[in-house]
Design a protein around this motif. Structure first.
Motif, PDB file in Angstrom:
ATOM      1  N   TYR A   1       0.823  -1.213   0.000  1.00 31.76           N
ATOM      2  CA  TYR A   1       0.000   0.000   0.000  1.00 31.76           C
ATOM      3  C   TYR A   1       0.851   1.254   0.000  1.00 31.76           C
ATOM      4  CZ  TYR A   1      -4.001  -2.945   0.915  1.00 31.76           C
ATOM      5  OH  TYR A   1      -4.985  -3.872   0.802  1.00 31.76           O
ATOM      6  N   PHE A   2       1.841   1.290   0.913  1.00 32.69           N
ATOM      7  CA  PHE A   2       2.621   2.520   1.044  1.00 32.69           C
ATOM      8  C   PHE A   2       3.356   2.833  -0.248  1.00 32.69           C
ATOM      9  CE2 PHE A   2       2.211   2.288   5.697  1.00 32.69           C
ATOM     10  CZ  PHE A   2       1.848   3.602   5.902  1.00 32.69           C
TER      11      PHE A   2
ATOM     12  N   PHE B   1       0.722   4.137  -2.949  1.00 30.28           N
ATOM     13  CA  PHE B   1       0.062   5.404  -2.636  1.00 30.28           C
ATOM     14  C   PHE B   1       1.071   6.542  -2.564  1.00 30.28           C
ATOM     15  CE2 PHE B   1      -3.584   2.841  -0.961  1.00 30.28           C
ATOM     16  CZ  PHE B   1      -4.491   3.332  -1.874  1.00 30.28           C
TER      17      PHE B   1
ATOM     18  N   THR C   1      -1.800  17.047  -3.247  1.00 29.67           N
ATOM     19  CA  THR C   1      -2.283  15.704  -3.578  1.00 29.67           C
ATOM     20  C   THR C   1      -3.770  15.603  -3.235  1.00 29.67           C
ATOM     21  OG1 THR C   1      -1.562  14.970  -1.407  1.00 29.67           O
ATOM     22  CG2 THR C   1      -0.067  14.545  -3.225  1.00 29.67           C
ATOM     23  N   PRO C   2      -4.501  14.753  -3.952  1.00 31.11           N
ATOM     24  CA  PRO C   2      -5.936  14.641  -3.684  1.00 31.11           C
ATOM     25  C   PRO C   2      -6.203  14.055  -2.301  1.00 31.11           C
ATOM     26  CG  PRO C   2      -5.331  13.556  -5.740  1.00 31.11           C
ATOM     27  CD  PRO C   2      -4.072  13.868  -5.037  1.00 31.11           C
TER      28      PRO C   2
ATOM     29  N   LEU D   1      -8.609  12.187  -1.428  1.00 30.43           N
ATOM     30  CA  LEU D   1      -9.000  10.777  -1.507  1.00 30.43           C
ATOM     31  C   LEU D   1      -7.764   9.882  -1.386  1.00 30.43           C
ATOM     32  CD1 LEU D   1     -11.414   8.926  -1.942  1.00 30.43           C
ATOM     33  CD2 LEU D   1     -10.934   8.965  -4.364  1.00 30.43           C
ATOM     34  N   LEU D   2      -6.684  10.300  -2.055  1.00 35.30           N
ATOM     35  CA  LEU D   2      -5.444   9.531  -2.000  1.00 35.30           C
ATOM     36  C   LEU D   2      -4.888   9.526  -0.576  1.00 35.30           C
ATOM     37  CD1 LEU D   2      -3.561   8.220  -4.226  1.00 35.30           C
ATOM     38  CD2 LEU D   2      -2.095  10.164  -3.818  1.00 35.30           C
TER      39      LEU D   2
ATOM     40  N   TRP E   1      -6.942   7.161   1.573  1.00 38.90           N
ATOM     41  CA  TRP E   1      -6.656   5.750   1.267  1.00 38.90           C
ATOM     42  C   TRP E   1      -5.264   5.365   1.747  1.00 38.90           C
ATOM     43  CZ3 TRP E   1      -9.017   4.912  -4.318  1.00 38.90           C
ATOM     44  CH2 TRP E   1     -10.417   4.931  -4.182  1.00 38.90           C
ATOM     45  N   LEU E   2      -4.313   6.307   1.616  1.00 40.44           N
ATOM     46  CA  LEU E   2      -2.956   6.013   2.100  1.00 40.44           C
ATOM     47  C   LEU E   2      -2.996   5.713   3.598  1.00 40.44           C
ATOM     48  CD1 LEU E   2       0.182   6.037   1.799  1.00 40.44           C
ATOM     49  CD2 LEU E   2       0.085   8.421   2.455  1.00 40.44           C
TER      50      LEU E   2
ATOM     51  N   TYR F   1      -5.569   2.342   4.223  1.00 38.99           N
ATOM     52  CA  TYR F   1      -5.042   1.052   3.765  1.00 38.99           C
ATOM     53  C   TYR F   1      -3.592   0.875   4.185  1.00 38.99           C
ATOM     54  CZ  TYR F   1      -9.238   0.748   0.951  1.00 38.99           C
ATOM     55  OH  TYR F   1     -10.545   0.690   0.547  1.00 38.99           O
ATOM     56  N   GLY F   2      -2.807   1.968   4.114  1.00 39.49           N
ATOM     57  CA  GLY F   2      -1.395   1.864   4.442  1.00 39.49           C
ATOM     58  C   GLY F   2      -1.176   1.576   5.915  1.00 39.49           C
ATOM     59  N   LEU F   3      -1.644   2.508   6.759  1.00 40.22           N
ATOM     60  CA  LEU F   3      -1.484   2.298   8.199  1.00 40.22           C
ATOM     61  C   LEU F   3      -2.261   1.068   8.643  1.00 40.22           C
ATOM     62  CD1 LEU F   3      -1.667   5.878   9.751  1.00 40.22           C
ATOM     63  CD2 LEU F   3       0.331   4.463   9.318  1.00 40.22           C
TER      64      LEU F   3
ATOM     65  N   LEU G   1      -0.236  -1.781   8.107  1.00 43.49           N
ATOM     66  CA  LEU G   1       1.040  -1.746   8.821  1.00 43.49           C
ATOM     67  C   LEU G   1       0.857  -2.126  10.286  1.00 43.49           C
ATOM     68  CD1 LEU G   1       3.994  -0.876   8.203  1.00 43.49           C
ATOM     69  CD2 LEU G   1       3.424   1.304   9.255  1.00 43.49           C
TER      70      LEU G   1
ATOM     71  N   LEU H   1     -16.037  11.803   1.330  1.00 44.38           N
ATOM     72  CA  LEU H   1     -14.963  10.895   0.936  1.00 44.38           C
ATOM     73  C   LEU H   1     -14.735   9.803   1.965  1.00 44.38           C
ATOM     74  CD1 LEU H   1     -12.362  13.334  -0.575  1.00 44.38           C
ATOM     75  CD2 LEU H   1     -13.944  11.838  -1.729  1.00 44.38           C
TER      76      LEU H   1
ATOM     77  N   THR I   1     -15.811   6.193   1.447  1.00 47.88           N
ATOM     78  CA  THR I   1     -15.060   5.212   0.665  1.00 47.88           C
ATOM     79  C   THR I   1     -14.234   4.292   1.552  1.00 47.88           C
ATOM     80  OG1 THR I   1     -13.198   6.720   0.426  1.00 47.88           O
ATOM     81  CG2 THR I   1     -14.838   6.756  -1.303  1.00 47.88           C
TER      82      THR I   1
END
Lengths: 248, 253
Positions: A207-208, A211, B92-93, B95-96, B99-100, B103-105, B108, B202, B205
């Motif tokens: 993901y990281f 993104f 940066t948007p 929405l991004l 999601w970062l 989904y990212g954290l 993680l 947003l 989502t």
């Protein structure tokens, strides 16, 4: 180069982002995003120019209708507008196609995105251009009128060049909004950069990496646009004394 | 505010009649029978939208003050990170960003056993902390830029006068600098808060059930497309109007 990336522990990320891997998808998404942003910005400019003229010189009914248009569009979230305009647009096209005896039409994602974001951009552009036209000294337009110039020629030769310097900062902002708003089209399922990123990220679980890469792409677009618009503003201001003093 | 007299022009009366006819037509010929079934969920969604908006604007503003200050007068090791943060957020948007973070954290955190064992874990497993975090950071990024202008816009004489009274620096900030900066920036803040309201859908989502998510659920459950969306647009219009009204009160008060 590869050795350096390995050293930093980024070898896996670099492989994921390579053009033959998911990087190509990301770039394709970026191209789609930019196409939509360009189209929507252009459509917004056209709507905005007519809207601004309508708001300034139009009749009572035109002015009220335009006021409703700009107020409603600017108060409702873009995401909701995108959905409404998307369904309305595809319904209308399908109705027309049915009336002409055709079947259901598959709508091109880029065209739909341009239509949807263009209508939204138009409302903001109307306000920006209205303010810019109002900032042009009336004497200049009156002088053009007194020379007997037709309305369209006044617009082309006097109003638009004179208002450019007032309009460019606002338009630069609008362009940035347009590029970022393309991300919202991901929600409707267009394959622009954000959705491509999400697909890449969820199928690789990195993901990281993805993104952050997409963020870097967006940031690059933003920063490059900043440079370009600074140039355009300088060009639009040519001949005008600088506000800061110093060289004109 | 437009006066009654301004509304009583012939063309406006005709337009209002057309609008009224349109509303009546909508009420009669469109389908609204889903409303009673979804009303409780919609109210919950509305509440989620409003509290996420309130919390993220409040926290975002608290974060924006130091960001603005760092950019306005901070030494380079504070001003450069602050400026970088604002540029990245604004470039940066949203929405991004959402999601970062989600989904990212979200992918993680489970890798660390001590996070899974901590008392925060039940919250970190839900979506709303990420939504609030993303919206807060976004608001802070935009507002940090606004506050930078506001802080540098306060007249220097005011600060010098305070200093010559022997005011300590923090008192000066609290009594002179911040109030004047905030007052100058109130109209902008009103606009930015409406922008923040428009950013809240947003969060739907990432599975936060706000009012927008409720309308999407109605759409997917019943295949009714336009009615929930129109109602949703109306709800946002009303909230935006209320925010604009509240800020006008603030400015006058």
């Amino acid at each position: 180069m590869t050795g350096l990336l390995e050293l930093l522990g980024l070898g896996a990320s670099a492989e994921l982002l390579s053009l033959s891997g998911w990087g190509g998808n990301l770039l394709r998404g970026l191209v789609n995003s930019l196409q939509i942003a360009f189209g929507a910005f252009g459509m917004g400019l056209v709507i905005g120019l007519f809207g601004a003229y309508g708001k300034l010189y139009g009749g009572k009914v035109t002015r009220d209708l335009l006021a409703i248009y700009t107020t409603v569009i600017r108060a409702v979230p873009e995401l909701v507008l995108i959905l409404i305009l998307y369904y309305v647009g595809s319904d209308i096209i399908n109705k027309i196609s049915a009336a002409m005896g055709g079947g259901r039409v598959e709508i091109n994602g880029v065209a739909a995105g341009i239509w949807v974001l263009g209508v939204v951009q138009g409302a903001y552009a109307t306000e920006v251009l209205r303010g810019a036209i109002k900032a042009v000294p009336t004497g200049q337009i009156e002088a053009a009128k007194s020379y007997g110039m037709p309305a369209f020629m006044i617009m082309r030769r006097v109003t638009i060049p004179a208002m450019m310097s007032f309009a460019v900062p606002g338009l630069a902002n609008l362009w940035l909004i347009a590029t970022k708003d393309t991300a919202l089209l991901a929600v409707v399922g267009f394959n622009e950069l954000t959705l491509e990123t999400r697909q890449a990220a969820s199928s690789t679980r990195a993901y990281f990496t993805f993104f952050l890469a997409a963020g870097a792409l967006y940031l690059m677009v933003t920063l490059c646009s900043g440079v370009v618009f600074a140039r355009i503003e300088k060009w639009a201001r040519r001949g005008q004394p600088s506000l800061k003093g110093g060289t004109a | 505010m437009t006066s009654v007299k301004a509304l009583m022009q012939p063309h406006r009366i005709v337009m209002m009649l057309i609008f009224a006819a349109l509303v009546v037509w909508c009420a009669l010929s469109l389908r609204w029978d889903w409303i009673p079934q979804y009303a409780p969920l919609a109210l919950e969604g509305l509440w989620t939208t409003i509290w996420i908006l309130a919390v993220s604007t409040f926290l975002g503003f608290l974060l924006a003050v130091p960001l603005g200050l760092a950019q306005a007068i901070g030494p380079w090791y504070l001003s450069i990170p602050a400026r970088t943060f604002c540029t990245i957020i604004r470039g940066t948007p949203l929405l991004l960003q959402i999601w970062l973070l989600y989904y990212g954290l979200g992918s993680l955190f489970p890798q660390f056993p001590w996070i899974r064992g901590s008392e925060l874990w039940p919250y970190l497993r839900q979506a709303w902390p990420y939504a609030v975090l993303a919206l807060t950071l976004s608001y802070a990024g935009y507002e940090g830029e606004v506050m930078r202008g506001a802080f540098s816009g306060v007249a220097k004489g005011q600060l010098e006068a305070a200093k010559s009274f022997g005011m300590p620096r923090f008192t000066m900030f609290r009594r002179i600098w911040l109030p004047q900066a905030v007052r100058n920036v109130l109209p902008t803040l009103g606009g930015e808060t409406i922008l923040q309201l428009k950013a809240t859908p947003l969060v739907a989502t990432i599975t936060v059930v706000d009012i927008y998510a409720v309308s999407s659920r109605v759409r997917s459950d019943t295949f009714i497309v336009y009615e929930p969306l129109l109602l949703l647009a109306l709800v946002y219009l009303v909230i935006a109007g209320l925010i604009a009204l509240a800020f006008r009160r603030f400015e006058q008060g």
